[in-house]
Design an enzyme around this catalytic site. Structure first.
Site, PDB file in Angstrom:
ATOM      1  N   GLU A 109       0.813  -1.156  -0.015  1.00  0.00           N
ATOM      2  CA  GLU A 109       0.051   0.024  -0.118  1.00  0.00           C
ATOM      3  C   GLU A 109       0.983   1.328   0.101  1.00  0.00           C
ATOM      4  OE1 GLU A 109      -3.931  -1.104   2.260  1.00  0.00           O
ATOM      5  OE2 GLU A 109      -2.065  -1.660   3.374  1.00  0.00           O
ATOM      6  N   GLU A 129      -3.520  -9.841   3.414  1.00  0.00           N
ATOM      7  CA  GLU A 129      -4.228  -9.589   4.676  1.00  0.00           C
ATOM      8  C   GLU A 129      -5.462 -10.686   4.826  1.00  0.00           C
ATOM      9  OE1 GLU A 129      -2.877  -5.423   3.638  1.00  0.00           O
ATOM     10  OE2 GLU A 129      -3.312  -7.327   2.449  1.00  0.00           O
TER      11      GLU A 129
HETATM   12  N1  T1G Z   1       4.208  -8.033  11.649  1.00  0.00           N
HETATM   13  C1  T1G Z   1       4.852  -8.464  12.957  1.00  0.00           C
HETATM   14  N2  T1G Z   1       5.978  -9.582  12.923  1.00  0.00           N
HETATM   15  C2  T1G Z   1       6.103 -10.009  11.667  1.00  0.00           C
HETATM   16  C3  T1G Z   1       5.273  -9.780  10.612  1.00  0.00           C
HETATM   17  C4  T1G Z   1       4.410  -8.666  10.554  1.00  0.00           C
HETATM   18  N3  T1G Z   1       3.908  -8.236   9.436  1.00  0.00           N
HETATM   19  N4  T1G Z   1       5.920 -10.489   9.433  1.00  0.00           N
HETATM   20  C5  T1G Z   1       6.661 -11.323   9.943  1.00  0.00           C
HETATM   21  N5  T1G Z   1       6.836 -11.092  11.281  1.00  0.00           N
HETATM   22  C6  T1G Z   1       7.777 -12.041  12.124  1.00  0.00           C
HETATM   23  C7  T1G Z   1       7.438 -13.370  12.433  1.00  0.00           C
HETATM   24  O1  T1G Z   1       6.430 -13.506  13.359  1.00  0.00           O
HETATM   25  C8  T1G Z   1       8.705 -13.795  12.808  1.00  0.00           C
HETATM   26  O2  T1G Z   1       8.995 -13.703  14.180  1.00  0.00           O
HETATM   27  C9  T1G Z   1       9.974 -13.057  11.960  1.00  0.00           C
HETATM   28  O3  T1G Z   1       9.017 -11.995  11.621  1.00  0.00           O
HETATM   29  C10 T1G Z   1      10.174 -13.994  10.848  1.00  0.00           C
HETATM   30  O4  T1G Z   1       9.104 -14.147   9.861  1.00  0.00           O
HETATM   31  C11 T1G Z   1      -2.856  -1.872   6.794  1.00  0.00           C
HETATM   32  C12 T1G Z   1      -3.305  -4.247   8.231  1.00  0.00           C
HETATM   33  C13 T1G Z   1       7.232 -11.474   5.111  1.00  0.00           C
HETATM   34  C14 T1G Z   1       6.855 -13.625   3.774  1.00  0.00           C
HETATM   35  O5  T1G Z   1       0.756 -10.624   6.192  1.00  0.00           O
HETATM   36  O6  T1G Z   1       4.044 -13.533   5.325  1.00  0.00           O
HETATM   37  O7  T1G Z   1      -0.330  -4.634   6.431  1.00  0.00           O
HETATM   38  O8  T1G Z   1       9.017 -15.966  14.847  1.00  0.00           O
HETATM   39  O9  T1G Z   1       9.555 -16.757   9.930  1.00  0.00           O
HETATM   40  O10 T1G Z   1       9.511 -17.002   6.556  1.00  0.00           O
HETATM   41  O11 T1G Z   1      -3.572  -2.948   5.081  1.00  0.00           O
HETATM   42  O12 T1G Z   1       6.716 -13.228   7.456  1.00  0.00           O
HETATM   43  O13 T1G Z   1      11.241 -14.983  14.481  1.00  0.00           O
HETATM   44  O14 T1G Z   1       9.753 -14.213  16.362  1.00  0.00           O
HETATM   45  O15 T1G Z   1       7.737 -15.508   8.412  1.00  0.00           O
HETATM   46  O16 T1G Z   1      11.249 -15.300   5.958  1.00  0.00           O
HETATM   47  C15 T1G Z   1       0.392  -7.959   6.062  1.00  0.00           C
HETATM   48  C16 T1G Z   1       3.460 -11.545   7.073  1.00  0.00           C
HETATM   49  C17 T1G Z   1      -0.026  -7.368   7.360  1.00  0.00           C
HETATM   50  C18 T1G Z   1       3.070 -10.528   5.839  1.00  0.00           C
HETATM   51  C19 T1G Z   1       8.709 -13.510   5.664  1.00  0.00           C
HETATM   52  N6  T1G Z   1       1.575  -8.629   5.859  1.00  0.00           N
HETATM   53  N7  T1G Z   1       4.568 -11.817   7.087  1.00  0.00           N
HETATM   54  O17 T1G Z   1       8.571 -14.822   5.564  1.00  0.00           O
HETATM   55  O18 T1G Z   1       9.959 -15.163   7.913  1.00  0.00           O
HETATM   56  S1  T1G Z   1      -1.406  -6.822   7.504  1.00  0.00           S
HETATM   57  C20 T1G Z   1       1.471  -9.710   6.080  1.00  0.00           C
HETATM   58  C21 T1G Z   1       4.920 -12.917   6.042  1.00  0.00           C
HETATM   59  C22 T1G Z   1      -1.440  -5.130   7.126  1.00  0.00           C
HETATM   60  C23 T1G Z   1      -2.413  -3.106   6.342  1.00  0.00           C
HETATM   61  C24 T1G Z   1      -2.759  -4.367   7.169  1.00  0.00           C
HETATM   62  C25 T1G Z   1       6.364 -13.533   6.348  1.00  0.00           C
HETATM   63  C26 T1G Z   1       7.295 -12.976   5.272  1.00  0.00           C
HETATM   64  P1  T1G Z   1       9.776 -14.759  14.964  1.00  0.00           P
HETATM   65  P2  T1G Z   1       9.109 -15.358   9.215  1.00  0.00           P
HETATM   66  P3  T1G Z   1      10.004 -15.635   6.633  1.00  0.00           P
END
Ligand code: T1G
Length: 707
Positions: A109, A129
């Protein structure tokens, strides 16, 4: 600005670097810091344009999901993000987004509020999301259709799947792919566009289509969502929001999006799916084995037994690029095994999952063998022979002789004791359970079964390896049926009891399917083969407590040779395409058997069916936690979502119990105990948590602290 954002200059181009490891999530203070950097570069006369880039392995992976649980309706991620996006879009100087790794959710975004986007060819962009039970909440559903068109935007927002940078470039979402040094390429591009008018995404409308076209697009998307994402609210909300983009001016479209976003964010589905998101990462952590523990390199493996499971497991290793020996007792068996593997790969090519070239490469990695000669070179063996203790012990004694010191000896047993299998070797520390789920090359779950003597290095290796194999590895203890099957027993027991007490077969399955399960308990039995459980029950008959009611219907069906799909008859009857149909003969038989057993027949509601089946899972799950055969309640949830078709939007059986409220669950179980006796004795842990007003989630936190 703060330590999360650095502002530097490459001559007349400002570089804004976001540095919030591990994934540059938009944690509190970060959007404001980026906004301050934008203001500062706009105020600097020497600067003509700006590049925004992520430090570390990725661009911005979205809003900080850890913050969601703390939010109130007034203070959602939108609140801090929207002002930033307007500052970027209204910037007097062009802002270019340089994307590597992932630009997900709020990250994309923000990128779309930028005036230009460049990316490494390996990057991925997406609005995932809906996987968290929400929708894009910072203008994503309004800007994306303006950049990629309505059809693609609906797909990306409603399904949540990422697209590659290459596809994004073809769609016009990415303006340029940069090979090699991304920052250098981005700065060069920025220098080129500096001085040009900065195109604002929100002002574009050429890709928003016509009302007629869009009506068909949205209708088709809603149909698809209702079918493929059954029970989920967010995909339909995402479609509504993108539709608003085609019908309303930008600002009003954003308000429509905001309303839908808030409804989703504070829903039970979203809470459950966020629990699942972190749960899938939490299960990788072992209380008594540090993250950086030493692991054994696994570069060559062997699988013993080329049956359905053995063949599927060999494919899993080959798909991960690991050469695998596949052993069986004779040519004929190997031919059949390799035949099934080739057939599976052929259907994957047909379905477009793999290319022919990929499949040929993988098949070359699988070497059928008839003896243990080459086993001295392998780093790991997975045994997948017939489920009998005597045979497994023979195989493990052979492996003990054939394999090199340090090799991991794993069993794919789904019920037998790992400790007893290990006792057939001189190296029990090398023995572990790796319980794959059928079909092994498809199902994501891998139960890793820790024996009393399984070494920490062996455990750490298998946990790490599971990620490489594309599996979710969950560590469980060595009790009968481990975690998944041990809980599945009471779940299916109740399903049989309900039929014996008067419920129709299809009514039992329908109630659980409407609850959200992929398939009902009785149809699942027919799929797996009713004879599998029947043989195990016969082997353990001696352990059954006298006077305690046991289900009989399925055993009687098996005695008649009704094993399910494989015999075209089980609880249902099947046509040549394995389509199920109600079989009135079964209802009549069960009625007769129940009357002979003196079981009164009665009307049974769908609510009772769900309570008895689901709470049987919860009660047994609480026992497993108490006995220490699972580390956390969330581990049980992840097992049930990835191995037993439990609906993710309910978070898993233990999370579901927390959502319903343990006092209510406990009260219901006490009622069932009252009515149905000892089998429903409430688990002591459930009683304790209820009395102390705690939840399974809090139990997990306490366990983590105590560990
Ligand atoms: N927020 C907080 N922590 C996060 C995070 C996030 N968005 N994404 C990953 N982590 C943490 C995860 O828990 C782990 O922690 C570490 O980072 C490594 O992640 C306004 C409201 C990016 C593809 O849904 O899909 O934006 O276990 O093991 O395999 O519209 O993480 O080490 O303590 O998964 O390399 C939308 C979510 C949010 C993406 C990387 N975004 N993340 O994968 O590492 S909603 C998502 C992923 C939003 C807006 C809305 C994957 C990754 P720990 P990992 P990875």
């Amino acid at each position: 600005m703060n330590e999360l954002v650095k502002l530097s200059r490459e001559d007349d181009v400002a570089v804004i670097t976001i540095d919030n490891p591990p994934v540059n999530a938009l944690s509190p203070g970060l959007p404001e810091a980026i906004g301050a950097a934008i203001d500062e570069m706009n105020a600097d006369p020497a600067v003509k344009a700006a590049v925004v880039i992520g430090a570390g392995r990725t661009f911005v992976a979205g809003a900080d999901i850890r913050e969601f649980g703390k939010m109130t309706s007034g203070a959602t991620p939108r609140r801090s993000l929207l002002p930033l996006l307007l500052r970027i879009e209204n910037s007097g100087k062009p802002v270019l987004m340089a994307i590597h790794g992932t630009a997900f959710g709020g990250g994309l975004e923000m990128a779309m509020a930028g005036h230009y986007r460049v990316a490494s060819p390996t990057a991925q962009v997406g609005q995932p999301e809906v996987k968290l039970g929400i929708i894009p909440g910072a203008g994503g559903t309004q800007r994306l259709p303006r950049l990629v068109g309505v059809t693609k935007a609906v797909e990306m927002c409603a399904e949540g799947k990422p697209v590659s940078a290459r596809e994004a470039a073809a769609l016009g979402l990415i303006d340029r792919l940069i090979d090699g040094d991304l920052l250098a390429g981005a700065v060069a591009f920025a220098r080129k566009i500096a001085g040009n008018p900065a195109p604002k995404t929100r002002e574009r409308s050429e890709k928003l289509g016509t009302a007629t076209e869009n009506t068909a697009i949205f209708a088709a998307a809603r149909d698809a969502a209702r079918k493929r994402q059954r029970g989920l609210v967010a995909p339909l909300a995402a479609i509504d929001a993108v539709e608003a983009a085609t019908q309303l001016p930008f600002e009003e479209g954003c308000q429509a999006e905001a309303k839908l976003f808030n409804e989703c964010l504070f829903s039970d589905q979203s809470k459950a799916l966020i629990h699942v998101f972190f749960g899938e990462r939490e299960v990788a952590k072992i209380h008594d084995i540090p993250k950086e523990a030493a692991v054994i390199p696994v570069n060559r493996v062997a699988v013993v037994g080329s049956g359905t499971m053995g063949g599927g497991i060999a494919m899993v290793f080959a798909n991960a690029g690991i050469p695998v020996l596949l052993k069986d007792v004779d040519e004929a068996a190997l031919e059949v095994g390799m035949g099934k593997i080739r057939k599976n790969y052929a259907s994957s090519v047909q379905r477009g999952r793999f290319t022919q070239e990929f499949v040929e490469e993988r098949l070359r990695l699988i070497t059928p063998v008839l003896n243990y000669d080459a086993f001295s070179d392998v780093d790991m063996v997975v045994e997948a022979v017939f489920e009998g203790m005597a045979l497994k012990k023979t195989v493990f004694a052979d492996l003990d002789r054939a394999c090199k010191p340090g090799a991991i000896l794993a069993s794919n047993t789904s019920t037998l004791s790992i400790d007893e299998i290990a006792s057939a070797t001189s190296r029990p520390e090398a023995v572990i359970g790796t319980h794959f789920f059928s079909p092994a090359n498809v199902m994501r779950l891998l139960e890793i079964v820790r024996g009393k003597k399984s070494g920490k290095e062996v455990i750490a290796t298998c946990m790490q390896l599971s990620k490489k194999l594309g599996k979710i590895g969950v560590l469980v203890g060595n009790c009968r049926g481990f975690v998944g099957n041990r809980m599945f027993g009471p779940y299916r027991r109740e399903a049989q009891f309900l039929v014996e007490e008067g419920a129709e077969v299809e009514a039992v399955d329908k109630a659980l399917v409407e609850f959200g399960n992929a398939m009902g308990p009785l149809a699942t039995g027919d799929l797996a083969g009713l004879d599998v459980g029947w043989r195990i029950r016969k082997e353990y008959r001696h352990l059954e407590k006298p006077g305690v009611r046991q289900p009989f219907a399925e055993d009687r069906l098996c005695e008649m040779g009704r094993y399910g799909q494989k015999t075209m008859k089980g609880w249902y009857r099947y046509d040549e395409n394995r389509r199920a149909d109600t079989d009135p003969e079964v209802s009549a038989l069960v009625r007769k058997w129940s009357e002979e057993a003196g079981i009164p027949q009665r009307q049974i509601s769908a609510a009772e069916i769900v309570d008895r089946c689901i709470y049987a899972l919860v009660n047994e799950g609480a026992r497993i936690l108490e006995e220490g055969y699972a580390q956390r309640a969330v581990d049980i949830d992840i097992i049930y979502l990835n191995g037993y078709g439990f609906p993710a939007y309910r978070g898993g059986p233990m999370w579901h119990a927390d959502t319903v409220g343990l006092p209510r669950v406990y009260e219901r179980i006490c009622e069932l105990h009252e009515r149905h006796g000892e089998l429903w004795a409430p688990a002591p842990l459930l009683k304790r948590l209820t009395e102390s007003g705690k939840t399974f989630a809090e139990f997990d936190k306490e366990q983590a602290v105590a560990a």
